[in-house]
Scaffold this active site. Structure first.
Site, short mmCIF file in Angstrom:
data_model
loop_
_atom_site.label_atom_id
_atom_site.label_comp_id
_atom_site.label_asym_id
_atom_site.label_seq_id
_atom_site.Cartn_x
_atom_site.Cartn_y
_atom_site.Cartn_z
N SER A 69 7.13 -16.06 4.16
CA SER A 69 7.54 -17.32 3.51
C SER A 69 6.45 -18.38 3.45
O SER A 69 6.62 -19.39 2.77
CB SER A 69 8.74 -17.90 4.24
OG SER A 69 9.90 -17.33 3.73
N LYS A 72 5.45 -19.46 0.11
CA LYS A 72 6.36 -20.19 -0.78
C LYS A 72 5.88 -21.58 -1.22
O LYS A 72 5.95 -21.90 -2.41
CB LYS A 72 7.77 -20.24 -0.17
CG LYS A 72 8.41 -18.85 -0.16
CD LYS A 72 9.73 -18.79 0.57
CE LYS A 72 10.26 -17.35 0.51
NZ LYS A 72 11.39 -17.09 1.37
N TYR A 195 7.34 -11.19 -6.19
CA TYR A 195 7.80 -11.90 -4.99
C TYR A 195 7.50 -11.08 -3.73
O TYR A 195 6.99 -11.61 -2.73
CB TYR A 195 9.30 -12.21 -5.10
CG TYR A 195 9.86 -12.77 -3.82
CD1 TYR A 195 9.60 -14.08 -3.44
CD2 TYR A 195 10.63 -11.96 -2.97
CE1 TYR A 195 10.08 -14.58 -2.24
CE2 TYR A 195 11.12 -12.46 -1.77
CZ TYR A 195 10.84 -13.76 -1.41
OH TYR A 195 11.31 -14.26 -0.22
N TYR A 247 13.04 -23.25 8.35
CA TYR A 247 14.37 -22.63 8.29
C TYR A 247 15.43 -23.62 8.81
O TYR A 247 15.34 -24.81 8.53
CB TYR A 247 14.39 -21.32 9.09
CG TYR A 247 13.35 -20.32 8.64
CD1 TYR A 247 13.39 -19.79 7.35
CD2 TYR A 247 12.34 -19.90 9.49
CE1 TYR A 247 12.45 -18.85 6.93
CE2 TYR A 247 11.40 -18.97 9.08
CZ TYR A 247 11.46 -18.46 7.80
OH TYR A 247 10.53 -17.55 7.39
N VAL A 265 8.72 -15.10 8.72
CA VAL A 265 9.39 -14.23 9.69
C VAL A 265 8.47 -13.24 10.38
O VAL A 265 8.87 -12.62 11.36
CB VAL A 265 10.57 -13.45 9.06
CG1 VAL A 265 11.74 -14.35 8.78
CG2 VAL A 265 10.14 -12.69 7.84
N1 GLU Z 1 9.89 -11.39 2.40
C1 GLU Z 1 10.88 -12.06 3.17
C2 GLU Z 1 12.20 -11.99 2.47
O1 GLU Z 1 12.30 -12.34 1.34
C3 GLU Z 1 10.45 -13.47 3.43
C4 GLU Z 1 11.16 -13.98 4.61
C5 GLU Z 1 10.56 -15.17 5.29
O2 GLU Z 1 9.44 -15.15 5.81
O3 GLU Z 1 11.29 -16.16 5.36
O4 GLU Z 1 13.18 -11.58 3.03
#
Ligand code: GLU
Length: 317
Positions: A69, A72, A195, A247, A265
């Site tokens: 993430s 992002k 993605y 989060y 994560v």
């Molecule tokens: N590739 C992970 C997913 O989409 C990203 C999760 C993350 O790091 O929050 O589930």
């Protein structure tokens, strides 16, 4: 403003924090993407890059991990640069969700927009805005964007990418739901592929501190002097990282640590102290929110010791 602490002082602080937390064994490896469960739980690195391009680090900088993430906010920036704020805001809101990052139902009831670009719904909608003449060119744009921030060539971890692809059913459901509401273009498979790739770029903790320093330095990578993002969008990216970056711990983080950051994560945290430094931490044992346990503790201590909280006024200034 000049960094009030010398490189030597910063190195001493991170060395001490590394010692304090290197035996902390709380948390567990994220396993819902099976490949992530193979990480070495002991791996631990703290890195700080100041806006004059100096990096101090301690610990395991050799272990590479996937951005997840942490990609992002950077792809949100790419969408802003490509389409401008109004168009991007027509596709995504900027509200914290209070829900897990992969929540399916959190599309705004009326607008059907995702809540923000740092949870999966919003992030997938942002990936959908990457413009290019075909799949390869979109992949190239994605890669180039990441490389400008990191300051070197980076590669997708093919094993993690495949693992995400095989198990990414929630993300597929999210994409289909958004297509149903007309929030994304129909080429869903390609969008998801991009993605999964953006989540699977391999970095180390030093890279995360350079990404953070680039955002701290108004969008110019301080190690290469290359601009990664126009300065006018920095405030948009950092505001979101401040309110939505950790989060379901985002409020606690803003209160206690008080700096914009994004976690992933796989156990990375990238934090930004505007006008001063970027912080990169890696330790793959994550808590129930999905944040690195050691990473959160180190950042709390760093914030207090180096007076980093956005709303603190310290004696060093
Ligand atoms: N590739 C992970 C997913 O989409 C990203 C999760 C993350 O790091 O929050 O589930």
């Amino acid at each position: 403003m000049h960094e009030p602490y010398t490189k030597k002082e910063i190195s001493a602080v991170i060395q001490r924090l590394h010692n304090s937390y290197k035996n902390t064994e709380e948390g567990s490896l994220a396993k819902y993407i099976p490949e992530l469960g193979k990480a070495n739980p002991n791996s631990f690195c703290i890195s700080i890059t100041t806006i004059d391009g100096e990096t101090s680090f301690v610990g395991d900088d050799a272990t590479m991990f996937t951005m997840q993430s942490i990609s992002k906010p950077l792809i949100f920036g790419l969408a802003l640069e490509t389409h401008g704020l109004d168009h991007v805001r027509s596709r995504v809101d900027v509200e914290p969700t209070g829900e897990p990052f992969d929540s399916i139902i959190r599309l705004d009831n009326e607008s059907k927009k995702p809540f923000n670009p740092l949870v999966n719904t919003g992030a997938i909608a942002m990936t959908n805005l990457i413009k290019g003449s075909g799949k390869t060119s979109r992949q190239e744009i994605l890669e180039k964007t990441m490389e400008n921030y990191v300051g070197r060539k980076i590669k997708v971890d093919e094993a993690v990418y495949e693992s995400e692809k095989i198990t990414g059913h929630r993300n597929r459901a999210i994409a289909h739901l958004m297509l149903h509401f007309g929030m994304v273009e129909p080429a869903i498979d390609e969008m998801l592929d991009l993605y999964f790739r953006q989540c699977s770029f391999n970095v180390n903790a030093k890279d995360l501190s350079v990404i953070g320093a680039t955002l701290a330095n108004n969008g110019v990578n301080p190690t290469t002097k290359t601009r990664a993002i126009k300065d006018q969008y920095i405030k948009n990216i950092l505001a979101l990282m401040f309110t939505c970056g950790l989060y379901t711990y985002a409020g606690e983080w803003a209160f206690d640590v008080g700096i914009p950051a994004k976690s992933g994560v796989s156990g990375g945290i990238m934090a930004v102290v505007p006008g001063r430094m970027g912080i990169g931490i890696y330790s793959p044992l994550v808590d129930k929110h999905g944040n690195s346990v050691r990473g959160v503790r180190v950042c709390g201590d760093l914030s207090r010791e180096l007076n980093l909280h956005s709303f603190a006024r310290g004696s060093k200034f």
